[in-house]
Design a protein around this motif. Sequence first.
Motif, PDB file in Angstrom:
ATOM      1  N   HIS A 228      54.879 -72.001  46.760  1.00 38.62           N
ATOM      2  CA  HIS A 228      54.687 -73.437  46.571  1.00 38.62           C
ATOM      3  C   HIS A 228      53.185 -73.689  46.645  1.00 38.62           C
ATOM      4  O   HIS A 228      52.560 -73.418  47.675  1.00 38.62           O
ATOM      5  CB  HIS A 228      55.406 -74.238  47.656  1.00 38.62           C
ATOM      6  N   TYR A 229      52.607 -74.228  45.587  1.00 39.18           N
ATOM      7  CA  TYR A 229      51.155 -74.373  45.492  1.00 39.18           C
ATOM      8  C   TYR A 229      50.679 -75.754  45.925  1.00 39.18           C
ATOM      9  O   TYR A 229      51.415 -76.739  45.873  1.00 39.18           O
ATOM     10  CB  TYR A 229      50.699 -74.107  44.060  1.00 39.18           C
ATOM     11  N   GLN A 230      49.402 -75.784  46.339  1.00 38.71           N
ATOM     12  CA  GLN A 230      48.738 -77.003  46.797  1.00 38.71           C
ATOM     13  C   GLN A 230      49.570 -77.719  47.868  1.00 38.71           C
ATOM     14  O   GLN A 230      49.864 -78.908  47.795  1.00 38.71           O
ATOM     15  CB  GLN A 230      48.443 -77.930  45.604  1.00 38.71           C
ATOM     16  N   VAL A 231      49.935 -76.930  48.879  1.00 32.39           N
ATOM     17  CA  VAL A 231      50.723 -77.437  50.007  1.00 32.39           C
ATOM     18  C   VAL A 231      49.960 -77.147  51.302  1.00 32.39           C
ATOM     19  O   VAL A 231      49.499 -76.021  51.517  1.00 32.39           O
ATOM     20  CB  VAL A 231      52.110 -76.770  50.048  1.00 32.39           C
ATOM     21  N   MET A 232      49.833 -78.144  52.142  1.00 30.96           N
ATOM     22  CA  MET A 232      49.147 -77.990  53.419  1.00 30.96           C
ATOM     23  C   MET A 232      50.145 -78.193  54.555  1.00 30.96           C
ATOM     24  O   MET A 232      50.977 -79.109  54.505  1.00 30.96           O
ATOM     25  CB  MET A 232      48.003 -78.995  53.536  1.00 30.96           C
ATOM     26  N   THR A 233      50.048 -77.345  55.570  1.00 30.41           N
ATOM     27  CA  THR A 233      50.918 -77.457  56.743  1.00 30.41           C
ATOM     28  C   THR A 233      50.348 -78.503  57.702  1.00 30.41           C
ATOM     29  O   THR A 233      49.198 -78.412  58.116  1.00 30.41           O
ATOM     30  CB  THR A 233      51.028 -76.101  57.456  1.00 30.41           C
ATOM     31  N   LYS A 234      51.179 -79.476  58.029  1.00 27.83           N
ATOM     32  CA  LYS A 234      50.741 -80.544  58.937  1.00 27.83           C
ATOM     33  C   LYS A 234      51.085 -80.233  60.389  1.00 27.83           C
ATOM     34  O   LYS A 234      50.285 -80.462  61.292  1.00 27.83           O
ATOM     35  CB  LYS A 234      51.402 -81.864  58.529  1.00 27.83           C
ATOM     36  N   LYS A 235      52.305 -79.736  60.614  1.00 26.74           N
ATOM     37  CA  LYS A 235      52.694 -79.348  61.967  1.00 26.74           C
ATOM     38  C   LYS A 235      53.903 -78.431  61.899  1.00 26.74           C
ATOM     39  O   LYS A 235      54.593 -78.339  60.879  1.00 26.74           O
ATOM     40  CB  LYS A 235      52.997 -80.567  62.837  1.00 26.74           C
TER      41      LYS A 235
END
Length: 495
Positions: A365-372
């Motif tokens: 999955h691209y352009q995904v940032m982990t928040k928590k």
Amino acid sequence: MGNPTGFLKVDRALPADRDPAERLIDWCEVHEHMLEDDIKQQASRCMDCGVPFCQSGNSRFAPKVAGCPVNNLIPEWNDLIYHGRWKEAIQRLHKTNNFPEFTGRVCPAPCEGSCVLGINAPPVTIKHHEYAIIERAFEEGWVVAEPPAARTGKKIAIVGSGPAGLAAAAQLNKAGHLVTVYERADRIGGLLMYGIPNMKLEKHIIDRRIDILKKEGITFVTNTEIGKDIPAKQLQDEFDAVVLATGATKPRDLPVEGRELNGVHFAMEFLGKNTKSLLDSQHKDGDFINAEGKNVVIIGGGDTGTDCVGTSLRHKCKHVVQLEIMPKPVDERAASNPWPEWPKTLLVDYGQSEAIAIQGDDPRHYQVMTKKIEGDENGNVKAVHTVDITWGTNDAGQFVPNEVAGSEKVLEADLVFLAMGFTGPEAEILEQLSIEQDGRSNAKADYDKFNTNVEGVFACGDARRGQSLIVWAIDEGRRAAREVDAFLMGESYLP
């Protein structure tokens, strides 16, 4: 150039991969073998260019511009393959590369990225030719121990038995020095042994080469961590020179809420324990992180993340997802990424192809940032919270992520593996020896000199340059060996 029209008439072809349903039940290498006549046909595609960009990797432009860092004589051994002169081919290959059985398996092949044929056609299958040459050489018994005819009496300690340390050891031993390699793990090989899983590099391949190096006179000491089991300064007292080839083994962490939860691990902890348990007991000891029946989320889209995908699938995980913070690569070179730069194009590696076969889709999955990372009442991970991002520039011109409103998602997770690369070498040895570090925490030493601020102490490979490729590690080990030899003897005849 044995066949002047080969590049016009022969299409690029590689050995087939084993069926995912078959290979996911074992830990054997993924690729099938190719017939000799077919390999010769592939070798005929080499044009023997007037300027062979494939063999001219340059540290000043790496990694942007491709080419072979060890300057393999690629057109020469392609022609030798075409004419069936395999013994001469291995002689030419070993002139520049100590371990083609490693690079032929796990190097990403920057040589192919700068193949001249690749300007307007698929490049020559250089990496597979390297593999074919060395495996033929071992089958025929041409790879044998060649101890030096005489010894200089000079003693050298090498800290780390990864590709840089092994290359330095092999070269210095050829020069007649007495070489001792220290490795903190129980097996020799560094990340080759415990960082790269079996399906990419079966470990008997490493042992096969180590046996030769031992017969050539190199001493290997395992289960010994310099800086803890032996004070680093003791090496200075007992040896005429010290080479630091410890690698860049400090993993990049993820500072988010829930990082401390049970089930969140660095990728190398997962991969290393898996390989050790496999080698020790075929996983019967249970001393590994088992992904069987679990939802796995891998944070990081590089080779290490792919290895976590392949390992999780072999454990029979329930589902695996791989999160990548960068945009999805394009299918073909962009105008801003011209030859002979490394092509920044979409690749489907073995792990992704296996996931597609089993799960029905690409796990990335691209352009995904982990928040928590969310946990349950027992402190175990149960979900990963993400948000989609776009990339832009801030007022300072820096490339920064921007969250997409309303794109938040929650992914089920029983295991989370952090595969975001490495930040540099572990500092204990450097501090004990008072080695200066550069701005990225690496041992400070110039390329092609490799001497640190401490006389008689040299650094090479990822410990000096930071996280990089196996072929750059071999290049640095060879070049550092020449500088150590010159330091000890006044001059060096090593290549």
